[in-house]
Each structure stands twice: as C-alpha cells, then as structure tokens.
Design a protein around this motif. Sequence first.
Motif, mmCIF file in Angstrom:
data_model
loop_
_atom_site.group_PDB
_atom_site.id
_atom_site.type_symbol
_atom_site.label_atom_id
_atom_site.label_comp_id
_atom_site.label_asym_id
_atom_site.label_seq_id
_atom_site.Cartn_x
_atom_site.Cartn_y
_atom_site.Cartn_z
ATOM 1 N N PRO A 7 0.831 -1.209 0.000
ATOM 2 C CA PRO A 7 0.000 0.000 0.000
ATOM 3 C C PRO A 7 0.863 1.256 0.000
ATOM 4 O O PRO A 7 1.901 1.319 0.650
ATOM 5 C CB PRO A 7 -0.799 -0.123 1.311
ATOM 6 N N HIS A 8 0.422 2.238 -0.781
ATOM 7 C CA HIS A 8 1.169 3.496 -0.880
ATOM 8 C C HIS A 8 0.799 4.471 0.229
ATOM 9 O O HIS A 8 1.525 5.441 0.472
ATOM 10 C CB HIS A 8 0.915 4.149 -2.237
ATOM 11 N N PHE A 9 -0.348 4.237 0.887
ATOM 12 C CA PHE A 9 -0.818 5.162 1.908
ATOM 13 C C PHE A 9 -1.270 4.382 3.137
ATOM 14 O O PHE A 9 -1.623 3.213 3.047
ATOM 15 C CB PHE A 9 -1.992 6.002 1.370
ATOM 16 N N PRO A 10 -1.291 5.018 4.292
ATOM 17 C CA PRO A 10 -1.788 4.349 5.511
ATOM 18 C C PRO A 10 -3.233 3.909 5.338
ATOM 19 O O PRO A 10 -3.999 4.515 4.582
ATOM 20 C CB PRO A 10 -1.665 5.453 6.571
ATOM 21 N N VAL A 11 -3.635 2.855 6.055
ATOM 22 C CA VAL A 11 -4.977 2.305 5.896
ATOM 23 C C VAL A 11 -6.050 3.296 6.322
ATOM 24 O O VAL A 11 -7.201 3.215 5.871
ATOM 25 C CB VAL A 11 -5.130 0.997 6.699
ATOM 26 N N ASP A 12 -5.719 4.256 7.177
ATOM 27 C CA ASP A 12 -6.718 5.219 7.635
ATOM 28 C C ASP A 12 -6.731 6.496 6.802
ATOM 29 O O ASP A 12 -7.457 7.440 7.110
ATOM 30 C CB ASP A 12 -6.492 5.575 9.106
ATOM 31 N N GLN A 13 -5.944 6.536 5.723
ATOM 32 C CA GLN A 13 -5.918 7.719 4.863
ATOM 33 C C GLN A 13 -6.920 7.518 3.735
ATOM 34 O O GLN A 13 -6.810 6.594 2.936
ATOM 35 C CB GLN A 13 -4.518 7.946 4.286
ATOM 36 N N PHE A 14 -7.921 8.396 3.675
ATOM 37 C CA PHE A 14 -9.024 8.238 2.723
ATOM 38 C C PHE A 14 -8.598 8.513 1.285
ATOM 39 O O PHE A 14 -9.002 7.836 0.365
ATOM 40 C CB PHE A 14 -10.184 9.169 3.116
ATOM 41 N N ARG A 37 -22.241 18.411 1.250
ATOM 42 C CA ARG A 37 -21.793 18.962 2.537
ATOM 43 C C ARG A 37 -21.753 17.894 3.621
ATOM 44 O O ARG A 37 -20.775 17.797 4.386
ATOM 45 C CB ARG A 37 -22.710 20.107 2.965
ATOM 46 N N LEU A 38 -22.793 17.083 3.692
ATOM 47 C CA LEU A 38 -22.842 16.061 4.731
ATOM 48 C C LEU A 38 -21.717 15.035 4.567
ATOM 49 O O LEU A 38 -21.107 14.607 5.553
ATOM 50 C CB LEU A 38 -24.205 15.357 4.692
ATOM 51 N N GLU A 39 -21.420 14.665 3.322
ATOM 52 C CA GLU A 39 -20.339 13.697 3.109
ATOM 53 C C GLU A 39 -18.980 14.320 3.411
ATOM 54 O O GLU A 39 -18.101 13.665 3.974
ATOM 55 C CB GLU A 39 -20.381 13.143 1.684
ATOM 56 N N LEU A 40 -18.811 15.577 3.038
ATOM 57 C CA LEU A 40 -17.555 16.260 3.344
ATOM 58 C C LEU A 40 -17.351 16.373 4.855
ATOM 59 O O LEU A 40 -16.238 16.180 5.345
ATOM 60 C CB LEU A 40 -17.548 17.657 2.714
ATOM 61 N N GLU A 41 -18.408 16.697 5.579
ATOM 62 C CA GLU A 41 -18.300 16.794 7.037
ATOM 63 C C GLU A 41 -17.910 15.453 7.642
ATOM 64 O O GLU A 41 -17.113 15.397 8.585
ATOM 65 C CB GLU A 41 -19.618 17.287 7.620
ATOM 66 N N SER A 42 -18.442 14.367 7.070
ATOM 67 C CA SER A 42 -18.106 13.037 7.577
ATOM 68 C C SER A 42 -16.645 12.693 7.307
ATOM 69 O O SER A 42 -15.956 12.120 8.149
ATOM 70 C CB SER A 42 -19.026 11.992 6.932
ATOM 71 N N ILE A 43 -16.162 13.050 6.115
ATOM 72 C CA ILE A 43 -14.787 12.711 5.733
ATOM 73 C C ILE A 43 -13.762 13.598 6.439
ATOM 74 O O ILE A 43 -12.753 13.122 6.961
ATOM 75 C CB ILE A 43 -14.616 12.826 4.205
ATOM 76 N N LEU A 44 -14.036 14.897 6.464
ATOM 77 C CA LEU A 44 -13.066 15.851 6.993
ATOM 78 C C LEU A 44 -13.180 16.060 8.494
ATOM 79 O O LEU A 44 -12.267 16.614 9.111
ATOM 80 C CB LEU A 44 -13.222 17.200 6.269
ATOM 81 N N GLY A 45 -14.306 15.626 9.066
ATOM 82 C CA GLY A 45 -14.485 15.801 10.501
ATOM 83 C C GLY A 45 -14.563 17.250 10.913
ATOM 84 O O GLY A 45 -14.058 17.640 11.973
ATOM 85 N N ALA A 46 -15.198 18.066 10.073
ATOM 86 C CA ALA A 46 -15.300 19.498 10.351
ATOM 87 C C ALA A 46 -16.670 20.003 9.914
ATOM 88 O O ALA A 46 -17.326 19.413 9.057
ATOM 89 C CB ALA A 46 -14.196 20.262 9.612
ATOM 90 N N LYS A 47 -17.089 21.107 10.491
ATOM 91 C CA LYS A 47 -18.327 21.755 10.092
ATOM 92 C C LYS A 47 -18.089 22.482 8.777
ATOM 93 O O LYS A 47 -17.115 23.226 8.634
ATOM 94 C CB LYS A 47 -18.771 22.748 11.170
ATOM 95 N N ILE A 48 -18.986 22.264 7.803
ATOM 96 C CA ILE A 48 -18.786 22.805 6.460
ATOM 97 C C ILE A 48 -19.906 23.781 6.112
ATOM 98 O O ILE A 48 -21.093 23.505 6.341
ATOM 99 C CB ILE A 48 -18.767 21.678 5.404
ATOM 100 N N PHE A 49 -19.535 24.926 5.555
ATOM 101 C CA PHE A 49 -20.492 25.820 4.894
ATOM 102 C C PHE A 49 -20.175 25.768 3.412
ATOM 103 O O PHE A 49 -19.087 26.170 2.987
ATOM 104 C CB PHE A 49 -20.371 27.254 5.414
ATOM 105 N N LEU A 50 -21.127 25.254 2.610
ATOM 106 C CA LEU A 50 -20.885 25.033 1.184
ATOM 107 C C LEU A 50 -21.821 25.905 0.365
ATOM 108 O O LEU A 50 -23.044 25.818 0.497
ATOM 109 C CB LEU A 50 -21.101 23.558 0.837
ATOM 110 N N GLU A 51 -21.236 26.744 -0.476
ATOM 111 C CA GLU A 51 -22.012 27.618 -1.366
ATOM 112 C C GLU A 51 -21.757 27.204 -2.819
ATOM 113 O O GLU A 51 -20.603 27.143 -3.262
ATOM 114 C CB GLU A 51 -21.601 29.077 -1.169
ATOM 115 N N LEU A 52 -22.836 26.919 -3.564
ATOM 116 C CA LEU A 52 -22.713 26.457 -4.941
ATOM 117 C C LEU A 52 -23.372 27.437 -5.907
ATOM 118 O O LEU A 52 -24.453 27.964 -5.633
ATOM 119 C CB LEU A 52 -23.368 25.081 -5.121
ATOM 120 N N THR A 53 -22.731 27.658 -7.040
ATOM 121 C CA THR A 53 -23.324 28.405 -8.141
ATOM 122 C C THR A 53 -23.167 27.583 -9.416
ATOM 123 O O THR A 53 -22.294 26.709 -9.499
ATOM 124 C CB THR A 53 -22.667 29.780 -8.331
ATOM 125 N N VAL A 54 -24.007 27.869 -10.400
ATOM 126 C CA VAL A 54 -23.959 27.164 -11.684
ATOM 127 C C VAL A 54 -23.663 28.173 -12.790
ATOM 128 O O VAL A 54 -24.302 29.230 -12.852
ATOM 129 C CB VAL A 54 -25.279 26.426 -11.982
#
Length: 232
Positions: free
Chosen positions: A102-109, A185-202
């Motif tokens: 493995p190139h990365f630790p097992v806990d590295q996403f 946002r919810l998936e990012l919060e789960s992965i990063l372990g931080a509160k996220i404010f996500l603003e999207l434009t198209v």
Amino acid sequence: MMMDELQFALDGIDILCLIVDSTAEFGPGDRFSIEWVRRFHGPVFLLLNKVDRIHKQLLLPLIERYNREFEFAEVFPISALTGEGCLDLVNAWLARLPEAPPHFPVDQFTDQPERFLAAELVREKAILITREEVPHAIAVLIDNFEETEKLTRIRATIYVEREGQKGILIGKGGATIKKIGTQARLELESILGAKIFLELTVSVQPRWRQNPALVRRLDWRRELEQLAASQE
C-alpha cells in the motif's frame, strides 16, 4: 491538452480502459480516442457501456468495428446503470494488476487535497441527483476554500455547456442545487471531521472541454503546484 501532456498522463498506468457509448455511432471522436490509446504500451480494455439499451445481436458487429481499429486486450459489454458485466471487468482488472504494498496508511481516505476532494464530491452528487437529465459534461471548480477552527467555508462553481443544463441543475425554486449541496456537505463533514459551509453556483461555459485553461484547472496536481509556487 497537447499530445506530450497526454503521454505524460499515461506514465505509471498498468491498464488503460477506453469507455464508449454502445448506443452511439462510431465517429471522429472514437478515432481520436483510439489514436490516443495507441501511445499506451500496456493492455487496453474496451468498455462498451449502456448495453442495457441495445439489442444483444448488435454487440458482435460493434465489437468487430472497434477491433478493426485497434487490437484490444479484452472487451467488456457493461452497464453502469444496472451493473451488468461490471463484476467480470473488476475480476479482469484484479487478474492483470500487479501486487504491490500500500502506498498510503490504511486510515488515509485519499491523497487528493481537500479542496479538490470537495470538487469531486460536488460533481458526483450533481450527476447522481440529475441522473440522465444532465450529461457527464459537468465540471466543478473550487473558487474559495477557507478553514477556521470552527468552520470550513467552501465556494464552488458547477460548469455546464448549455442554459438548459443550468436550469436542470438549479431546479424549481433552487430545490435541485440545494439537494446537491446538502448531500455534498454532509459527506464532506463526515470525511473531513469538520463543520462545512458550502455555497454552490452554476455557470454556463459552452464547449468547456475544449477550453485548455479550464481543463488545466481540473488537474489538481498541476493546480497544487501552482498554488505552492504562488506562495513562495
């Protein structure tokens, strides 16, 4: 992207897969793709996607048509929607790929920087939520990524090629873009372990895939190098 850049992108790859739409006619785009894969010196798989939409008797002539252009190591009729043929494909990958530590630790996403991971998650949710209404020609770029102790603020732009696609992504009363943002946002919060404010434009960017500057910005390694250089 120039051919020497394409050649660089092939370095270190064990298997190359060419994915085509089995419901579409063979055309100039297919010839261009095949000319590109000719530069690869390892096994090339042909993946005929959307086979759930065509009659099975049309598969053999289609395979013969592609084999006249290039000698593929293996051909897999698959359906990304139903999963048909995908297990055979995965088994073929496993059979040919070399074993390695493995190139990365097992806990590295992931090895991708957080800002580019955010872009990929937004793009994934946009494709999954709109499904077949919007083609996969969606690009997401992070305009701002600001981290504080209590909150990470992310501002991102989703690029599409036509006004109609923009309307589909936004949805009635903004419902679709809100759903995309919430799921990302919810998936990012789960992965990063931080509160996220996500603003999207198209934004509509006609023929963005032919825009070299935009395509280069989608290469996170190149972008990371430029960010590092700007801070020196």
